[in-house]
Design a protein around this motif. Structure first.
Motif, PDB file in Angstrom:
ATOM      1  N   VAL A 269     -14.822   1.367  -2.601  1.00  0.00           N
ATOM      2  CA  VAL A 269     -14.542   0.628  -1.367  1.00  0.00           C
ATOM      3  C   VAL A 269     -13.051   0.659  -1.061  1.00  0.00           C
ATOM      4  O   VAL A 269     -12.623   0.954   0.057  1.00  0.00           O
ATOM      5  N   GLY A 270     -12.245   0.342  -2.065  1.00  0.00           N
ATOM      6  CA  GLY A 270     -10.810   0.347  -1.863  1.00  0.00           C
ATOM      7  C   GLY A 270     -10.248   1.736  -1.633  1.00  0.00           C
ATOM      8  O   GLY A 270      -9.358   1.928  -0.799  1.00  0.00           O
ATOM      9  N   LEU A 271     -10.761   2.717  -2.370  1.00  0.00           N
ATOM     10  CA  LEU A 271     -10.290   4.088  -2.234  1.00  0.00           C
ATOM     11  C   LEU A 271     -10.590   4.620  -0.836  1.00  0.00           C
ATOM     12  O   LEU A 271      -9.734   5.244  -0.193  1.00  0.00           O
ATOM     13  N   ASN A 272     -11.796   4.370  -0.346  1.00  0.00           N
ATOM     14  CA  ASN A 272     -12.166   4.813   1.002  1.00  0.00           C
ATOM     15  C   ASN A 272     -11.301   4.146   2.067  1.00  0.00           C
ATOM     16  O   ASN A 272     -10.897   4.781   3.052  1.00  0.00           O
ATOM     17  N   ALA A 273     -11.029   2.859   1.887  1.00  0.00           N
ATOM     18  CA  ALA A 273     -10.198   2.139   2.854  1.00  0.00           C
ATOM     19  C   ALA A 273      -8.780   2.699   2.890  1.00  0.00           C
ATOM     20  O   ALA A 273      -8.180   2.849   3.963  1.00  0.00           O
ATOM     21  N   LEU A 274      -8.236   3.023   1.706  1.00  0.00           N
ATOM     22  CA  LEU A 274      -6.895   3.582   1.635  1.00  0.00           C
ATOM     23  C   LEU A 274      -6.847   4.957   2.297  1.00  0.00           C
ATOM     24  O   LEU A 274      -5.923   5.258   3.068  1.00  0.00           O
ATOM     25  N   ILE A 275      -7.840   5.800   2.025  1.00  0.00           N
ATOM     26  CA  ILE A 275      -7.893   7.137   2.629  1.00  0.00           C
ATOM     27  C   ILE A 275      -7.982   7.034   4.146  1.00  0.00           C
ATOM     28  O   ILE A 275      -7.278   7.742   4.882  1.00  0.00           O
ATOM     29  N   LYS A 276      -8.836   6.142   4.641  1.00  0.00           N
ATOM     30  CA  LYS A 276      -8.996   5.982   6.089  1.00  0.00           C
ATOM     31  C   LYS A 276      -7.700   5.524   6.739  1.00  0.00           C
ATOM     32  O   LYS A 276      -7.300   6.031   7.800  1.00  0.00           O
ATOM     33  N   MET A 277      -7.008   4.592   6.110  1.00  0.00           N
ATOM     34  CA  MET A 277      -5.772   4.069   6.692  1.00  0.00           C
ATOM     35  C   MET A 277      -4.685   5.137   6.706  1.00  0.00           C
ATOM     36  O   MET A 277      -3.960   5.291   7.693  1.00  0.00           O
TER      37      MET A 277
END
Length: 290
Positions: A269-277
């Protein structure tokens, strides 16, 4: 000694140590506590936490570097582990030290995971994590910025984000904070130019590409579950001065669980959010350049 699983106490003469001045988060020499050290060879020495936490971190390094199921390309995201040694701490005590390569350039530290406590934690620790996660961006985004510094090779100066500034970053502040990290004017209080966004975050060898490679592994592996682990995005150089090198590293492994037989959704969840941002930052700044 190779990078792998051994962590016997070193017998060779102890090197000369100095305080890790480039550290952005974690164990520091302050308020009577023993912090991280570096030596002249470029190795970073992290104090092992007392008791089970320190044992768990050395166990993780043993496991990850001896695990033949983990591809070499994935192992490259983890610091090499050269073992532990005992040194005389400033307070006269003896401490164990992890040895790993020093990260000496520009880097932010991101705690990954919407939930930072591990399943076996006591109620007091869980409540502490819940409070911190709710007051930062961990609960809402799945990650939070714990520290940041930018080295400017032009004038050999370092800007380091004040800890209080990092603690006050809200969800709406995170994109600008990540832009600040890749700006030529990070020491300004506002209007950061994100001049290096495309070079650091974008491209075939940039942070996004490396994080996506890490994500692909997390989408398949079911053995390791990471709690309170951190992602470092490290870069060196400035486009107008010299070649840029970008590296993504994972650190902090005192709360890893094993043989879970499930995808580590909390970390993803956190990794995906960081990549998207980061992707949004690159896209928006590419439009400005065009």
């Amino acid at each position: 000694m190779d990078s792998g699983a051994e962590h016997a106490v070193a017998e060779q003469p102890k090197p000369a140590f100095k305080v890790a001045a480039n550290q952005v988060a974690g164990h520091r020499f302050e308020e009577g506590r023993v912090g991280s050290l570096v030596d002249d060879s470029g190795r970073f020495y992290k104090p092992l936490q007392d008791g089970a936490r320190g044992d768990k971190e050395t166990l993780f390094y043993d496991k990850i570097w001896s695990d033949t199921a983990v591809p070499p390309a994935v192992k490259a995201f983890f610091p090499h582990f050269y073992g532990t040694i005992n040194i005389d701490a400033p307070d006269g005590s003896s401490i164990n030290i992890l040895q790993s390569p020093i990260f000496s350039s520009s880097n932010p530290n991101c705690f990954i995971g919407a939930r930072t406590w591990y399943p076996e934690a006591g109620e007091k620790y869980i409540q502490k994590c819940l409070e911190k996660d709710s007051k930062t961006t961990s609960a809402a985004l799945g990650f939070r910025l714990a520290g940041m510094q930018v080295y400017k090779s032009v004038n050999a100066t370092v800007w380091k984000a004040p800890r209080i500034w990092c603690k006050k970053i809200t969800v709406s502040d995170v994109p600008a904070a990540l832009e600040r990290y890749v700006s030529s004017n990070p020491s300004d209080e506002q209007n950061w130019d994100a001049a290096f966004a495309s070079d650091v975050y974008g491209g075939t060898h940039g942070a996004i590409a490396q994080l996506q490679e890490l994500k692909a592994w997390f989408e398949e592996q079911k053995f390791y579950h990471f709690f309170s682990a951190s992602v470092l995005i490290v870069y060196e150089g400035e486009p107008s001065v010299d070649a840029r090198t970008v590296a993504v590293k994972l650190v902090d492994f005192a709360h890893v669980l094993y043989d879970q037989d499930a995808i580590d959704e909390n970390f993803l969840v956190g990794l995906n959010a960081l990549i998207k941002m980061l992707s949004n930052i690159v896209e928006s700044n590419s439009k400005v350049e065009a």
